[in-house]
Design an enzyme around this catalytic site. Structure first.
Site, PDB file in Angstrom:
ATOM      1  N   SER A   1       0.837  -1.241  -0.027  1.00 45.50           N
ATOM      2  CA  SER A   1      -0.060   0.085   0.015  1.00 45.50           C
ATOM      3  C   SER A   1       0.917   1.430  -0.014  1.00 45.50           C
ATOM      4  CB  SER A   1      -1.097   0.215   1.389  1.00 45.50           C
ATOM      5  OG  SER A   1      -1.921   0.908   1.272  1.00 45.50           O
TER       6      SER A   1
ATOM      7  N   HIS B   1      -8.527   0.981  -0.168  1.00 51.33           N
ATOM      8  CA  HIS B   1      -8.505   0.024  -1.550  1.00 51.33           C
ATOM      9  C   HIS B   1      -9.692  -0.463  -2.036  1.00 51.33           C
ATOM     10  CE1 HIS B   1      -4.151   0.295  -1.136  1.00 51.33           C
ATOM     11  NE2 HIS B   1      -4.101   0.046   0.031  1.00 51.33           N
TER      12      HIS B   1
END
Length: 316
Positions: free
Chosen positions: A106, A210
């Site tokens: 991430s 996400h």
């Protein structure tokens, strides 16, 4: 600008990958010992403070935790600590070679890009702070949440997500996935997962990272990244979105936009590096989140963690 070009001049270790963690690994006190005992690490924290116009180092070293855990602070804090640990490792001699690949989970992808000399340190830190700000704004605009789903196959989790309006956020390890969406949708999907034989752990997060709920953040970053200058990386960067190596500077802006709303394919990323000859991974930053996942994905891989001065002494 902080000069990290020396990283590109290290000889290559074809069997090694460098990893950089994402949100959740942070802890008050992170980086203090590095800054106090390693001049190169202190310089990294000082450069970040100057670039951002805030004392990010004080937030890392002293907290309070409520400030460190604000997404707008957490994201740059993790990147800065990871890079400080990396330069400290090189200065101490604990690291003597650059890797065959870099990968970040991430927001850790920003640290990976900095380590690969694909973006200047100060630019990367400013970008990731803006990412954190935009993601927090998206969380505030539409409340979402996440849950870990354990012990289920990916296809089963995908089917549950499709039925209940949630999305897969991370595929972290075999039998370890996270899902996200609105609170009601995640609660319904969680109940379905339990009914299907899985175990569910609700996560304490400020939003559904996400997932499509982050679209406004992705749109904001698209405009910001259009103005950013990327270079060809000295080391291939494994994509969160596709798990494939990125070697072209033109790929990074799109990658960093897409990863905000796309799942992190960590299992595929680790397996891709292993298939390409990696036998050792080194995680830079606080904690051991990624190396623990690596051991669940490919048990044969050797792992190291560098986040403190003690780690430098052990691995020197």
């Amino acid at each position: 600008m902080t000069d990290l070009s020396f990283l590109a001049r290290l000889p290559v270790a074809a069997d090694t990958a460098w990893l950089f963690p994402g949100q959740g690994a942070q802890a008050v006190g992170m980086g203090r010992d590095l800054a106090e005992q390693v001049p190169a690490a202190r310089a990294i924290f000082d450069a970040a403070d100057a670039a951002l116009g805030i004392s990010l180092s004080s937030i890392c070293f002293d907290g309070p935790e409520v400030d460190l855990t604000q997404t707008v602070n957490t994201q740059p804090a993790l990147v800065v600590h990871a890079i400080a640990a990396l330069v400290a490792a090189v200065e101490s001699g604990a690291i003597t070679h650059r890797p065959a690949f870099v990968a970040g989970h991430s927001l850790g992808e920003y640290a990976a890009l900095i380590a690969a000399n694909a973006v200047p340190f100060e630019d990367g830190v400013r970008l990731v702070r803006e990412r954190g700000r935009l993601m927090q704004a998206a969380c505030d605009a539409e409340r979402g949440t996440m849950a870990a789903v354990l012990g289920m196959e990916p296809d089963a989790v995908r089917a549950i997500c499709a039925e209940h309006g949630t999305a897969i956020c991370n595929i972290n390890a075999p039998g370890n996935m996270t899902i996200g969406g609105t609170v009601a949708a995640v609660e319904a999907a969680s109940a379905a997962a339990v009914a299907g034989g899985g175990k569910v752990i609700a996560l304490t997060v400020s939003g559904a990272f996400h997932t499509p709920l982050m679209q406004s953040a992705a749109d904001g970053m698209r405009a910001v990244l259009a103005e950013a200058a990327f270079a060809a990386p000295s080391v291939p960067v494994i994509s969160n979105v596709t798990s494939r190596p990125l070697t072209d500077a033109s790929a990074f802006a799109g990658e960093l936009v897409d990863q905000i709303t796309s799942p992190v394919l960590w299992v595929d990323s680790v397996r891709a590096m292993h298939a390409a000859g990696v036998t050792q991974v080194i995680e830079f930053g606080p904690g051991r989140v990624l190396t623990a996942l690596v051991k669940r994905i490919e048990r044969a891989l050797d792992t190291r963690n560098i986040g403190t001065v003690a780690d430098l002494e052990v691995t020197a």
